[in-house]
Design a protein around this motif. Structure first.
Motif, PDB file in Angstrom:
ATOM      1  N   THR A 598      45.233  48.476  -5.489  1.00  0.00           N
ATOM      2  CA  THR A 598      43.978  48.637  -4.728  1.00  0.00           C
ATOM      3  C   THR A 598      42.795  48.117  -5.536  1.00  0.00           C
ATOM      4  O   THR A 598      41.926  47.402  -5.017  1.00  0.00           O
ATOM      5  CB  THR A 598      43.763  50.123  -4.358  1.00  0.00           C
ATOM      6  N   GLU A 599      42.775  48.447  -6.818  1.00  0.00           N
ATOM      7  CA  GLU A 599      41.691  47.993  -7.699  1.00  0.00           C
ATOM      8  C   GLU A 599      41.649  46.464  -7.767  1.00  0.00           C
ATOM      9  O   GLU A 599      40.579  45.848  -7.718  1.00  0.00           O
ATOM     10  CB  GLU A 599      41.889  48.594  -9.092  1.00  0.00           C
ATOM     11  N   ASN A 602      40.353  44.899  -4.440  1.00  0.00           N
ATOM     12  CA  ASN A 602      38.894  45.024  -4.366  1.00  0.00           C
ATOM     13  C   ASN A 602      38.208  44.035  -5.300  1.00  0.00           C
ATOM     14  O   ASN A 602      37.159  43.473  -4.969  1.00  0.00           O
ATOM     15  CB  ASN A 602      38.450  46.451  -4.707  1.00  0.00           C
ATOM     16  N   LYS A 606      35.654  40.932  -4.273  1.00  0.00           N
ATOM     17  CA  LYS A 606      34.324  40.768  -4.892  1.00  0.00           C
ATOM     18  C   LYS A 606      34.169  39.358  -5.478  1.00  0.00           C
ATOM     19  O   LYS A 606      33.124  38.728  -5.351  1.00  0.00           O
ATOM     20  CB  LYS A 606      34.153  41.828  -5.984  1.00  0.00           C
ATOM     21  N   LYS A 613      42.131  38.612  -0.404  1.00  0.00           N
ATOM     22  CA  LYS A 613      42.818  39.789  -0.969  1.00  0.00           C
ATOM     23  C   LYS A 613      44.336  39.666  -0.826  1.00  0.00           C
ATOM     24  O   LYS A 613      44.827  39.411   0.275  1.00  0.00           O
ATOM     25  CB  LYS A 613      42.372  41.066  -0.239  1.00  0.00           C
TER      26      LYS A 613
END
Length: 665
Positions: A598-599, A602, A606, A613
């Motif tokens: 998940t990190e 994200n 960004k 993703k």
């Protein structure tokens, strides 16, 4: 270059759909005989064919005398000594004709509010904004970044730049501050046109704040002005002396602005596309040839007629939104729908509801959107297209990637009522417009095939040496002769342009599309089989694997190494699959693996944007490498697809790694 002469064609499609009588009657190209005649004309008198098209379809302020200059191949020049203005060809030419009072744009906002603007009104607004740009010191040849929501104002910004001879570079509103900064620096832009926020799916998403963040990253000293459209009532930070709202910039500006004539080869726009290396490629398009092809393909592919309501669902941040929203429909004098929102808000029947509401006759969208709406209709009867009246439709189109035959059949039955031809268009940012596509009044359709090249497009399938491959066998798609709307160069990187698109091993003059393809043995129809380089096609958006890998490895506190490949996906066409080696070793538990995945997602959102993703992330102590250190990407592709590894792994330094990489998070 990867070997493509061994591509095996496994899809056999025997269904054929002749053109519907409604589509053939009155069509510009109404039969295969008419299509063949145009192709013969182009083959027999190539320069004469294009000169006739350019004189008939484009308004020139100074007529050209030279059609094609091939003396410095592959830096081809078209209509080089002619002059024109793109905005005048889209707007001014309609003044004094019945088109001037016709609706140019029907804008439907995210919340369903509808605004209409006529050609006369659009010209006044474009002219006023062009004067505002001039007041900011923006001149012919300057580059302007446009980072806007999907609104009338976005189209106005593009047209206003073209009107004064400034070169625009539109950046998709989903891209990050870093992506924006890279494009500002590469283009040497003097201004950014943006909005405080954009509205998508009922949410306010910041744009101006991302512009500020991008400029703050450094290297953007060329920016003198930031013009901000106040799309919502929410305030945003403004920098004194640099930033101005649209309202302030437009104050006192006249609604007349003479269009600035530019040479046919003047750069109309730069559009950045992902390459197979980390640095984005600025695809440069020339004014004359691009505009000709935008107008001609509206006439040929969509057979657009005065009473049509045309709707291309693409964002102006992509090439489809340039050619078939901002330029083509306006050059053709068409009425078009521009939509701010997303197809699933407030419900997944939004597209069908809008077709009924605006009486859309030509509908052009991406296979990804179609597949997601098939899923929605299957799971919820209330959003099935049968709940809306789609009887105004006469032509359907697809764009961005090949459409799989079953999705084609669903589209044909449920949206087109088995009467509307589907133009499955193959083209790229680099081609400027359609190059291989059915013609609605002429071409018998085969699901999953983009059928035949447009007249004047000399497409072929070849092996690595440029030698033609027989029908029925797969190879690399090329275009053997230049065409007016082709890429002129990569901005500031002519060597990369030559290497990427005109490889020496093929003679240096043949355009390499970067896609594999096969021609059917019976009809000679083209079917695209996928990329031959390391570029993924996710929801019709080309993403460089290297760019995503670079973003992952830029997470220096966590990632040691990363490799990215694509795998087939029912909804997006291709999904991003990342193989990651962490600095701290493999996650100790599933819970930790999910948290890190998940990190990383994200982080990629960004760095590049949410579209990039990874759908799957797999962790290993290392990547499968040969003893020389080369990553075995073919093995990663097999793992991503969930296939058993049948390839020879004897050259691997670490075969045990394959087992570790089996679990996706």
């Amino acid at each position: 270059m990867s070997s493509a002469s061994t591509i095996e064609s496994v899809l056999v499609e025997n269904r054929v759909f002749p053109p519907d009588e409604r589509a053939s009657k009155g069509a510009r190209i109404a039969s295969m005989a008419a299509y063949d005649a145009l192709c013969k004309e182009a083959a027999d008198d190539f320069d004469g064919f294009w000169a006739r098209q350019a004189k008939a379809n484009v308004t020139w302020t100074k007529p050209f005398t030279r059609t094609l200059d091939e003396s410095n191949a592959p830096f081809y020049k078209w209509f080089e000594d002619g002059e024109l203005n793109a905005s005048a060809n889209c707007l001014d030419k309609h003044i004094g004709t019945p088109v001037e009072n016709k609706t140019a744009i029907i804008f439907e906002a995210d919340d369903g509010a509808v605004t209409k603007v006529t050609y006369k009104e659009l010209l006044a607004r474009v002219s006023q904004f062009a004067n505002a740009l001039k007041a900011e010191g923006i001149r012919k040849g300057d580059r302007v970044i446009i980072y806007m929501p999907m609104t009338i104002e976005g189209v106005i910004a593009m047209q206003a730049c073209a009107r004064i001879g400034a070169t625009h570079s539109v950046v998709f509103g989903g891209f990050s501050a870093k992506a924006l900064q890279e494009r500002i620096i590469d283009a040497g832009a003097v201004a950014v046109i943006t909005a405080n926020y954009q509205l998508r799916g009922g949410k306010e998403l910041p744009l101006k704040a991302i512009v500020d963040d991008g400029i703050a990253l450094g290297g953007c000293e060329s920016i003198n002005s930031v013009l901000v459209y106040q799309r919502t009532a929410t305030a945003c930070a403004m920098v004194a002396g640099r930033d101005k709202t649209f309202a302030d910039a437009l104050k006192g500006q006249a609604s007349e602005c003479p269009p600035v004539p530019v040479g046919a080869e003047h750069p109309l726009f730069i559009l950045y596309t992902s390459g197979s290396t980390g640095k984005p490629k600025g695809v440069q398009h020339a004014t004359g040839g691009y505009l000709l092809w935008a107008k001609l393909t509206m006439d040929w592919t969509f057979d657009v007629r005065p009473e049509d309501v045309f709707w291309c669902t693409a964002d102006i941040g992509w090439i489809t939104g340039h050619t078939y929203v901002a330029y083509g429909p306006l050059a053709a004098g068409a009425t078009q729908v521009v939509f701010e929102g997303i197809p699933t808000f407030p419900h997944a029947g939004r597209f069908w509801q809008m077709i009924e509401k605006h009486k859309v006759t030509i509908f052009y969208t991406a296979p990804t959107a179609i597949r997601s709406l098939i899923k929605a209709a299957d799971s919820d009867e209330k959003v099935h297209p049968k709940n809306w009246d789609l009887s105004t439709l006469r032509i359907l189109g697809t764009v961005g990637e090949p459409i799989n035959p079953e999705a084609w059949m669903w589209y044909h039955r449920n949206i087109g009522a088995e009467k509307c031809p589907i133009v499955d268009t193959f083209w790229q940012t680099e081609t400027g417009g359609h190059v291989i596509t059915p013609l609605p009044g002429a071409t018998p359709l085969v699901p999953g095939s983009c059928t035949l090249p447009l007249p004047g497009i000399m497409a072929a399938i070849v092996d690595e040496t440029g030698k033609d491959i027989p029908n029925g066998a797969g190879g690399m798609l090329v275009i053997k002769r230049p065409w007016p709307s082709m890429i002129r160069t990569i901005w500031n990187d002519p060597e990369r342009f030559k290497k990427s698109y005109f490889p020496e091993e093929m003679g240096g003059t043949i355009y390499l599309a970067g896609d594999g393809a096969v021609r059917s043995a019976d009809r000679g129809y083209f079917r695209i089989t996928g990329r031959i380089d390391d570029v993924l096609n996710v929801s019709g958006h080309r993403l460089g694997t290297m760019e995503i890998e670079s973003a992952l490895v830029a997470k220096t506190d966590l990632v040691a190494e990363a490799a990215v490949v694509g795998r087939p996906d029912d909804v997006t066409g291709e999904a991003v699959c990342a193989f990651v080696v962490l600095k701290r070793g493999r996650p100790a538990s599933e819970e930790e693996a999910r948290k890190i995945a998940t990190e990383l997602r994200n982080w990629v959102a960004k760095e590049i944007g949410p579209i990039a993703k990874p759908k799957d992330i797999r962790f290993g102590e290392n990547l499968p490498k040969t003893r020389s250190g080369k990553i075995m990407r073919r093995l990663l592709r097999s793992l991503a697809k969930g296939e058993a590894i049948t390839q020879d792994t004897s050259t691997l330094e670490n075969p045990a790694i394959l087992e570790q990489l089996g679990q996706a998070y």
